[in-house]
Design an enzyme around this catalytic site. Structure first.
Site, PDB file in Angstrom:
ATOM      1  N   THR A  74      -0.516  -4.596  -2.914  1.00  0.00           N
ATOM      2  CA  THR A  74       0.669  -4.051  -3.570  1.00  0.00           C
ATOM      3  C   THR A  74       0.294  -2.893  -4.482  1.00  0.00           C
ATOM      4  O   THR A  74       1.000  -1.879  -4.557  1.00  0.00           O
ATOM      5  CB  THR A  74       1.385  -5.148  -4.378  1.00  0.00           C
ATOM      6  OG1 THR A  74       1.760  -6.207  -3.501  1.00  0.00           O
ATOM      7  CG2 THR A  74       2.621  -4.607  -5.066  1.00  0.00           C
ATOM      8  N   HIS A 108      -0.134   0.162  -2.430  1.00  0.00           N
ATOM      9  CA  HIS A 108       1.163   0.764  -2.113  1.00  0.00           C
ATOM     10  C   HIS A 108       1.626   1.650  -3.269  1.00  0.00           C
ATOM     11  O   HIS A 108       2.111   2.770  -3.060  1.00  0.00           O
ATOM     12  CB  HIS A 108       2.207  -0.326  -1.863  1.00  0.00           C
ATOM     13  CG  HIS A 108       2.090  -1.016  -0.535  1.00  0.00           C
ATOM     14  ND1 HIS A 108       2.331  -0.376   0.661  1.00  0.00           N
ATOM     15  CD2 HIS A 108       1.783  -2.300  -0.217  1.00  0.00           C
ATOM     16  CE1 HIS A 108       2.161  -1.234   1.662  1.00  0.00           C
ATOM     17  NE2 HIS A 108       1.829  -2.410   1.146  1.00  0.00           N
TER      18      HIS A 108
END
Length: 346
Positions: free
Chosen positions: A44, A47
């Site tokens: 994450t 990202h």
């Protein structure tokens, strides 16, 4: 506590991040302040660092990101009575409301009002982080800080693998990033008869072997569906744990699953996925599960016990230790796939 601290800040709506000097966070009555001893980079976080379509729609720079950590409490809010300064902790990263239908029925891991530490709030890529005491997990004093910092993502692996029976069954793990690697170890510890690890990256497939995979398959070099069928007497695998998020790999997972099998999806595809629902889901009579977060706090108990018992050894997949100011190297390694878990030490 007054003063400033070093922190990795997502400073703008674009690729990258910066190491900055920011104020040490103040705490509310129900919070504690934690000195971060180790914090690990998650997919994450990649990202967010890369600034893809998902992060562009979700996060609001500038802010400190990061959500996986271990550290020592240095300050306690007035209403906190179950933790004290000096306690060694990690944290559940989902901040839940406690009053939605899901929370009220024991399913707080899918709270409809969830906020995520380091995504929707200030995070832990810093020397200090402030968090609600209700989200803390007390660590055994002898648990190394690097291992303690990856309990949260290991919880994702545990939730994915153990959200159904795996003892004596064949398990395919598609995608051998850090959580996929931990899923391999969990499946093996849970008694899977075979653990098939699929990836395009030979470096990570070697790590999968160290984590207990019985067979590793480079899906660029071999047809993964044919290989899975060959290894299961042409029936297909009993359980698929989808960790890649790639549309082609996900479709292959549904093609290799046996009739009546289970597909548990933790990955987050960034584009739409085309599946043959008729033949690969309906006519097979399979169970499809979306997996998010960790069951609060059942999964944390499972993670802690698997680590304390030695049934899952995560040391082989912790491949890099870096200083906080070396974070760019860590994200480069993650983007290149030339690492397992990268741990930063403030």
């Amino acid at each position: 506590m007054n003063g400033t601290m070093k922190a990795i800040v997502k400073h703008h709506r674009g690729k990258g991040a910066e190491l900055k000097e920011v104020a040490i966070p103040s705490i509310r009555d129900d919070e504690v302040l934690i000195r971060v001893q180790a914090t690990s980079i998650c997919g994450t976080d990649v990202h967010i660092y890369n600034w893809d379509e998902w992060s562009e729609s979700r996060v609001q720079p500038p802010y400190v990101f990061g959500h996986e950590f271990a550290g020592e409490i240095v300050e306690v809010g007035e209403k906190v009575n179950n933790f004290t300064a000096g306690d060694y902790v990690s944290a559940e990263t989902h901040l839940v409301c406690g009053h939605c239908p899901q929370c009220l029925t024991g399913k707080s891991h899918i709270c409809e009002n969830t906020k995520i530490i380091g995504v929707d709030t200030q995070g832990c890529f810093a020397e200090y982080v402030a968090l609600p005491a209700s989200n803390l997990w007390r660590n055994p004093s002898d648990l190394p800080t690097d291992i303690a910092s990856i309990q949260e993502p290991m919880g994702n692996a545990v939730h994915t693998v153990l959200n159904g029976d795996v003892a004596g069954k064949s398990v395919a793990v598609i995608g051998c990033g850090p959580i996929g690697l931990m899923a391999v170890g969990v499946a093996k510890a849970a008694g899977a008869s075979q653990v098939l690890a699929f990836d395009l990256n030979n470096y990570r497939l070697e790590l999968a072997k160290k984590m207990g995979a019985t067979t590793t398959i480079n899906s660029r070099e071999e047809d993964p569906v044919v290989k899975a069928k060959d290894l299961t007497d042409r029936h297909g695998v009993d359980v698929v744990c989808e960790m890649s998020g790639h549309p082609v790999a996900m479709d292959q997972g549904f093609k290799m699953i046996t009739n009546g099998g289970r597909v548990s999806i933790l990955s987050l595809p960034t584009t739409r996925v085309s599946l043959d629902v008729t033949n690969d889901i309906v006519f097979k009579g399979i169970e499809v599960q979306g997996i998010t977060g960790r069951k609060m706090y059942e999964t944390w108990q499972q993670v802690s016990r698997l680590l304390q018992s030695g049934q899952v050894d995560v040391k082989p997949m912790i491949t890099h230790h870096l200083k906080l100011d070396e974070f760019e190297k860590g994200f480069e390694l993650m983007n290149q796939g030339e690492c397992g878990k990268v741990v930063l030490h403030p």
